[in-house]
Design a protein around this motif. Structure first.
Motif, PDB file in Angstrom:
ATOM      1  N   GLY A 350      11.386  -4.461 -15.968  1.00 27.28           N
ATOM      2  CA  GLY A 350      10.581  -2.812 -15.531  1.00 27.28           C
ATOM      3  C   GLY A 350      11.700  -1.808 -14.809  1.00 27.28           C
ATOM      4  N   ILE A 351      11.864  -0.824 -15.798  1.00 27.95           N
ATOM      5  CA  ILE A 351      13.049   0.386 -14.694  1.00 27.95           C
ATOM      6  C   ILE A 351      11.985   2.006 -14.424  1.00 27.95           C
ATOM      7  CG2 ILE A 351      14.691  -0.530 -15.284  1.00 27.95           C
ATOM      8  CD1 ILE A 351      15.712   1.591 -16.920  1.00 27.95           C
ATOM      9  N   ALA A 352      12.481   2.346 -13.252  1.00 26.32           N
ATOM     10  CA  ALA A 352      11.929   3.409 -12.896  1.00 26.32           C
ATOM     11  C   ALA A 352      12.924   4.064 -12.310  1.00 26.32           C
ATOM     12  CB  ALA A 352      10.304   3.361 -12.423  1.00 26.32           C
ATOM     13  N   PHE A 353      13.092   5.291 -12.555  1.00 32.41           N
ATOM     14  CA  PHE A 353      13.807   6.095 -11.803  1.00 32.41           C
ATOM     15  C   PHE A 353      13.281   7.322 -10.940  1.00 32.41           C
ATOM     16  CE2 PHE A 353      16.517   6.112 -15.476  1.00 32.41           C
ATOM     17  CZ  PHE A 353      18.160   5.690 -14.807  1.00 32.41           C
ATOM     18  N   SER A 354      13.808   7.207  -9.626  1.00 34.53           N
ATOM     19  CA  SER A 354      12.555   7.587  -8.048  1.00 34.53           C
ATOM     20  C   SER A 354      13.098   8.557  -8.044  1.00 34.53           C
ATOM     21  CB  SER A 354      13.041   6.870  -7.163  1.00 34.53           C
ATOM     22  OG  SER A 354      14.872   7.131  -7.036  1.00 34.53           O
ATOM     23  N   GLN A 355      14.038   9.799  -9.106  1.00 34.36           N
ATOM     24  CA  GLN A 355      13.785  11.270  -8.391  1.00 34.36           C
ATOM     25  C   GLN A 355      12.747  11.956  -9.258  1.00 34.36           C
ATOM     26  OE1 GLN A 355      16.448   9.557  -9.514  1.00 34.36           O
ATOM     27  NE2 GLN A 355      18.323   9.808 -10.235  1.00 34.36           N
ATOM     28  N   GLY A 356      11.951  12.948  -8.042  1.00 39.98           N
ATOM     29  CA  GLY A 356      10.464  13.344  -8.805  1.00 39.98           C
ATOM     30  C   GLY A 356       9.729  12.172  -7.524  1.00 39.98           C
ATOM     31  N   SER A 357       9.583  11.797  -7.092  1.00 42.18           N
ATOM     32  CA  SER A 357       8.667  10.641  -6.624  1.00 42.18           C
ATOM     33  C   SER A 357       8.859  11.415  -4.615  1.00 42.18           C
ATOM     34  CB  SER A 357       9.060   8.994  -5.974  1.00 42.18           C
ATOM     35  OG  SER A 357      10.532   9.244  -4.940  1.00 42.18           O
ATOM     36  N   TRP A 363      14.828   6.609  -0.783  1.00 43.75           N
ATOM     37  CA  TRP A 363      14.676   5.892  -2.005  1.00 43.75           C
ATOM     38  C   TRP A 363      14.083   7.246  -3.125  1.00 43.75           C
ATOM     39  CZ3 TRP A 363      14.336   0.698  -1.293  1.00 43.75           C
ATOM     40  CH2 TRP A 363      14.243   0.471   0.124  1.00 43.75           C
ATOM     41  N   LYS A 364      14.719   8.192  -2.976  1.00 46.35           N
ATOM     42  CA  LYS A 364      14.591   9.171  -3.409  1.00 46.35           C
ATOM     43  C   LYS A 364      15.698   9.621  -4.887  1.00 46.35           C
ATOM     44  CE  LYS A 364      12.526  13.048  -3.439  1.00 46.35           C
ATOM     45  NZ  LYS A 364      11.267  14.559  -2.862  1.00 46.35           N
ATOM     46  N   SER A 365      16.152   8.842  -4.983  1.00 47.18           N
ATOM     47  CA  SER A 365      18.016   9.464  -5.962  1.00 47.18           C
ATOM     48  C   SER A 365      18.182   7.824  -6.523  1.00 47.18           C
ATOM     49  CB  SER A 365      18.791   9.941  -5.237  1.00 47.18           C
ATOM     50  OG  SER A 365      20.147   9.716  -6.235  1.00 47.18           O
ATOM     51  N   GLY A 366      17.919   7.184  -7.109  1.00 40.12           N
ATOM     52  CA  GLY A 366      18.226   5.808  -7.792  1.00 40.12           C
ATOM     53  C   GLY A 366      16.904   4.699  -8.368  1.00 40.12           C
ATOM     54  N   LEU A 367      17.200   4.179  -8.492  1.00 40.41           N
ATOM     55  CA  LEU A 367      16.430   3.389 -10.020  1.00 40.41           C
ATOM     56  C   LEU A 367      15.751   2.038  -9.140  1.00 40.41           C
ATOM     57  CD1 LEU A 367      16.180   2.788 -12.674  1.00 40.41           C
ATOM     58  CD2 LEU A 367      18.413   1.280 -12.613  1.00 40.41           C
ATOM     59  N   LEU A 386      13.946  -4.101  -7.052  1.00 39.49           N
ATOM     60  CA  LEU A 386      15.026  -4.053  -6.528  1.00 39.49           C
ATOM     61  C   LEU A 386      15.365  -2.434  -6.245  1.00 39.49           C
ATOM     62  CD1 LEU A 386      16.865  -5.854  -5.711  1.00 39.49           C
ATOM     63  CD2 LEU A 386      18.417  -5.673  -7.864  1.00 39.49           C
ATOM     64  N   TYR A 387      16.118  -2.281  -5.741  1.00 39.32           N
ATOM     65  CA  TYR A 387      16.596  -0.530  -5.752  1.00 39.32           C
ATOM     66  C   TYR A 387      17.594  -0.286  -5.660  1.00 39.32           C
ATOM     67  CZ  TYR A 387      16.808   4.398  -4.917  1.00 39.32           C
ATOM     68  OH  TYR A 387      17.681   5.681  -4.270  1.00 39.32           O
ATOM     69  N   VAL A 388      18.142   0.354  -7.568  1.00 38.76           N
ATOM     70  CA  VAL A 388      20.119   0.588  -6.989  1.00 38.76           C
ATOM     71  C   VAL A 388      20.088   1.996  -6.900  1.00 38.76           C
ATOM     72  CG1 VAL A 388      21.932   0.895  -8.618  1.00 38.76           C
ATOM     73  CG2 VAL A 388      19.998  -1.408  -8.634  1.00 38.76           C
ATOM     74  N   PRO A 389      21.028   2.458  -6.110  1.00 34.52           N
ATOM     75  CA  PRO A 389      21.028   3.867  -5.634  1.00 34.52           C
ATOM     76  C   PRO A 389      21.896   4.933  -6.597  1.00 34.52           C
ATOM     77  CG  PRO A 389      22.310   2.484  -4.506  1.00 34.52           C
ATOM     78  CD  PRO A 389      21.412   1.866  -4.962  1.00 34.52           C
ATOM     79  N   PHE A 390      21.773   5.707  -6.795  1.00 38.54           N
ATOM     80  CA  PHE A 390      21.995   6.721  -7.605  1.00 38.54           C
ATOM     81  C   PHE A 390      22.996   8.152  -7.272  1.00 38.54           C
ATOM     82  CE2 PHE A 390      21.055   4.345 -11.203  1.00 38.54           C
ATOM     83  CZ  PHE A 390      21.589   4.344 -12.568  1.00 38.54           C
TER      84      PHE A 390
END
Length: 448
Positions: A350-357, A363-367, A386-390
């Motif tokens: 699973g993946i979830a983009f964190s923008q809008g969290s 932790w608010k600009s990544g995946l 895992l968290y991947v910064p974007f």
């Protein structure tokens, strides 16, 4: 690089005859030799292939969570149970009113069997890995009625499905990715149960079901649906006829019902999400096995319309897989290099983009990526979120551990993350099919 010890006939016999016993006595054929971090990021280091007589088998036995135990959240985050006591919860989908749908699901029955030795070995350890549970074939609805971060209403929302996985709501239509078809049921806001018989929208490739999960996501404007279909083998060992229509992401036009391949050569695409800055579709892909603990990295990538990503002929662009014959140099020449490697044999789902969290700024600009943990690497990898910064719509930096502790001190699986989603409050939800729970991740100072 270490070439590894090939398994002897005695150990092979244990595999063929011994069931769980073989895991205790097997001679591990190959040990990872690279720093795990070398197989992550935008430019991963790829060693030479290191095939062995028998595949490396190193899967975590199931332990489950002790009373009161939970995963470990990274600094600045906190985790608590949103729901427990579920039955093999695989995927999560958040409805606009905040209700959470959970697909309780597992591998469908199949009379066909793969011919891969690796598949046979993997089947032998499914029970020990928590994957031997009979599929509940249903979707459960969870609702937090008092806003305390814990689901206090639970209903069977939709039953008698066929190994359901992905879910997508468009208007009054709820779409479900069964293992063999995309189906649709009518939905009204606030419903806690659907009794309507699902209507088939389109058949999806099934059969041997080497990779049975079918995820689905709607385009932002709701006119299209994108559906994932995994391969039927590791690298085509069941014959390429068995791969027709597979290892791809499909696009369905909702108005006309037309279905077309949107991107191909994706061995096992799972998670889907639209990157908020560019609007591009992204997916998480499980790559191939049996050529070493350091090959091939699973990855996340933007999905280009009409793009070909290599499987089965090559990996990570033009790295040819010599096991595949006949080869297709014309296709290999067009193979797209994925955007970001997630480490080898992590089973990233699973993946979830964190923008809008509502998570802390770090932790608010990544995946977020749920790594279920694979069986084909020694030492183990995955078994974490895992968290991947974007930045500017692209990965920007090293991956960060967000949620760990799924393996205990003896490397047994207390849980295994599968799906991730941002809930209506902005918290991160994580489905755990071994721990039979949905975990909710917030900022450390947030009320649970």
């Amino acid at each position: 690089m270490r070439t590894g010890t090939k398994i002897g006939l005695g150990a092979l016999a244990a595999v063929l005859l011994g069931g769980a016993a073989f895991v205790r006595f097997i001679v591990y054929p190959e040990q990872a030799s690279l720093d795990f971090a070398a197989g992550t990021g935008a430019s991963p280091t790829l060693p030479e292939p290191n095939p062995t007589l028998m595949p490396t088998v190193n899967i975590a036995r199931v332990a489950g969570w002790a009373q009161g135990a939970k995963p470990k959240a990274a600094q600045g985050l906190s985790v608590a149970a949103f729901a427990q006591g579920l039955t093999h919860p695989r995927w999560v989908h958040v409805l606009p009113n905040g209700d959470v749908l959970v697909a309780e699901s597992n591998t469908p029955p199949s009379g066909d069997k793969s011919t891969s030795v690796a598949d046979w070995v993997a089947d032998r350890v499914k029970g020990m890995a928590g994957a031997g549970v009979k599929s509940p074939n249903r979707i459960v609805l969870l609702r937090d009625t008092d806003g305390d971060g814990v689901a206090d209403l639970r209903t069977v929302f939709l039953k008698d499905l066929y190994s359901p996985f992905g879910m997508a709501l468009v208007g009054g239509d709820l779409y479900v990715g069964n293992a063999n078809a995309l189906v649709r049921v009518p939905y009204e806001t606030g419903q806690t149960e659907i009794t309507a018989v699902p209507e088939k929208v389109v058949d999806l490739p099934s059969g041997i079901n080497h990779h049975w999960t079918k995820n689905v996501i709607a385009s932002p404007d709701g006119t299209k649906l994108f559906v994932t279909v995994g391969s039927n083998s590791n690298v085509g060992e069941n014959g390429l006829d068995a791969e027709k229509g597979r290892a791809a992401i499909y696009e369905l036009d909702r108005a006309s019902g037309a279905l077309r391949a949107y991107a191909t050569g994706l061995r096992n695409p799972n998670g889907l999400g639209f990157e908020p800055v560019t609007g591009a579709l992204w997916t998480a892909v499980n790559e191939r096995d049996e050529i070493g603990s350091d090959l091939v990295p699973d990855y996340v990538t933007s999905v280009k319309e009409g793009g070909f990503y290599g499987w089965p002929y090559s990996y990570y662009g033009s790295h040819v897989d010599a096991r595949v014959s006949p080869q297709r140099p014309d296709l290999v020449a067009t193979a797209i290099v994925p955007d970001y490697a997630l480490g080898t044999h992590t089973a990233s789902l699973g993946i979830a983009f964190s923008q809008g969290s509502t998570l802390p700024p770090a932790w608010k600009s990544g995946l977020f990526v749920a790594q279920h943990g694979s069986w084909n690497r020694r030492p183990k990898s995955g078994y974490e979120v895992l968290y991947v910064p974007f930045a500017d719509g692209k990965p920007a930096g090293k991956p960060v551990d967000a949620l760990t502790g799924f393996l205990d001190a003896d490397e047994r699986a207390q849980g295994r993350p599968v799906g991730v989603a941002i809930d209506k409050t902005g918290a991160l939800l994580v489905s755990d099919d071994v721990g039979n729970a949905i975990w909710r991740v917030t900022g450390a100072a947030a009320s649970q």
